[in-house]
Design a protein around this motif. Structure first.
Motif, PDB file in Angstrom:
ATOM      1  N   TRP A   1       0.833  -1.258  -0.028  1.00  0.00           N
ATOM      2  CA  TRP A   1      -0.038   0.043   0.015  1.00  0.00           C
ATOM      3  C   TRP A   1       0.714   1.367   0.171  1.00  0.00           C
ATOM      4  CZ3 TRP A   1      -5.409  -0.314   1.445  1.00  0.00           C
ATOM      5  CH2 TRP A   1      -6.199  -1.337   1.492  1.00  0.00           C
TER       6      TRP A   1
ATOM      7  N   ALA B   1      -6.848   3.820  -1.513  1.00  0.00           N
ATOM      8  CA  ALA B   1      -6.598   2.572  -1.505  1.00  0.00           C
ATOM      9  C   ALA B   1      -7.484   1.908  -0.413  1.00  0.00           C
ATOM     10  CB  ALA B   1      -5.264   2.098  -1.421  1.00  0.00           C
TER      11      ALA B   1
ATOM     12  N   HIS C   1     -10.858  -1.063  -1.164  1.00  0.00           N
ATOM     13  CA  HIS C   1     -10.376  -2.156  -0.853  1.00  0.00           C
ATOM     14  C   HIS C   1     -11.647  -2.796  -0.349  1.00  0.00           C
ATOM     15  CE1 HIS C   1      -7.810  -5.420   0.000  1.00  0.00           C
ATOM     16  NE2 HIS C   1      -8.287  -5.449   1.243  1.00  0.00           N
TER      17      HIS C   1
ATOM     18  N   TRP D   1     -13.023  -5.109   2.208  1.00  0.00           N
ATOM     19  CA  TRP D   1     -12.502  -5.504   3.393  1.00  0.00           C
ATOM     20  C   TRP D   1     -13.441  -6.689   3.940  1.00  0.00           C
ATOM     21  CZ3 TRP D   1      -8.361  -3.661   5.394  1.00  0.00           C
ATOM     22  CH2 TRP D   1      -7.843  -2.324   4.786  1.00  0.00           C
TER      23      TRP D   1
END
Length: 168
Positions: free
Chosen positions: A36, A51, A55, A57
């Motif tokens: 990252w 990011a 993402h 999760w």
């Protein structure tokens, strides 16, 4: 006529504590923050936050997660905190460190909650052989928890245990 085989261990007052029986099932994941970072070393806040937002999760549902950085990057604490905030609704446990530290954290909670009253005034063997990763810190923690209440502590198997403590 064959002589009957008697299991003296089963007939003794000896109690075996097997931490492997407490081992919680669930995937363990190492989450490398370097992926990252710009070129694996520089945290650019705007890109990092973007990011995080993009993402998925939910893939960490019921997973145990260890956050770490495999490069020598200096990652600010708040970055790990942001990741933890995103993981919290899904992951069972989130720690900073490696898989050993993750297992230690998992077992700290298990041992803290473990009812050991059944071992009071008994000789106890803490089982040594395990097929799952039982961290040394877990064995040390259960030893500390048991010592004040047990008659004795041994480590290993009933057939070949190492005596460690005997109440005076």
């Amino acid at each position: 006529m064959a002589e009957e085989i008697i299991n003296r261990v089963a007939n003794s007052k000896l109690k075996v504590l097997d931490l492997e029986q407490c081992y919680p099932e669930g995937e363990r994941v190492l989450f490398d923050v370097k992926d990252w970072l710009y070129e694996g070393f520089v945290l650019r806040e705007k890109e990092f936050r973007a990011a995080i937002k993009e993402h998925d999760w939910s893939q960490y549902k019921d997973v145990y997660v260890a956050l770490y950085c495999s490069t020598d990057a200096i990652v600010p604490d708040w970055a790990f905190m942001l990741l933890t905030i995103q993981l919290e609704p899904y992951a069972k446990v989130v720690v900073h460190g490696d898989l050993t530290q993750l297992e230690t954290q998992i077992f700290n909670k298990i041992i803290a909650d473990l009812d050991i009253e059944a071992y009071r005034d008994a000789p106890v063997i803490i089982k040594g052989c395990a097929t799952k990763p039982i961290p040394l810190n877990a064995i040390l923690s259960i030893t500390q928890k048991l010592k004040p209440i047990v008659k004795s502590i041994m480590f290993g198997e009933a057939c070949s245990s190492v005596p460690l403590y005997k109440k005076k």
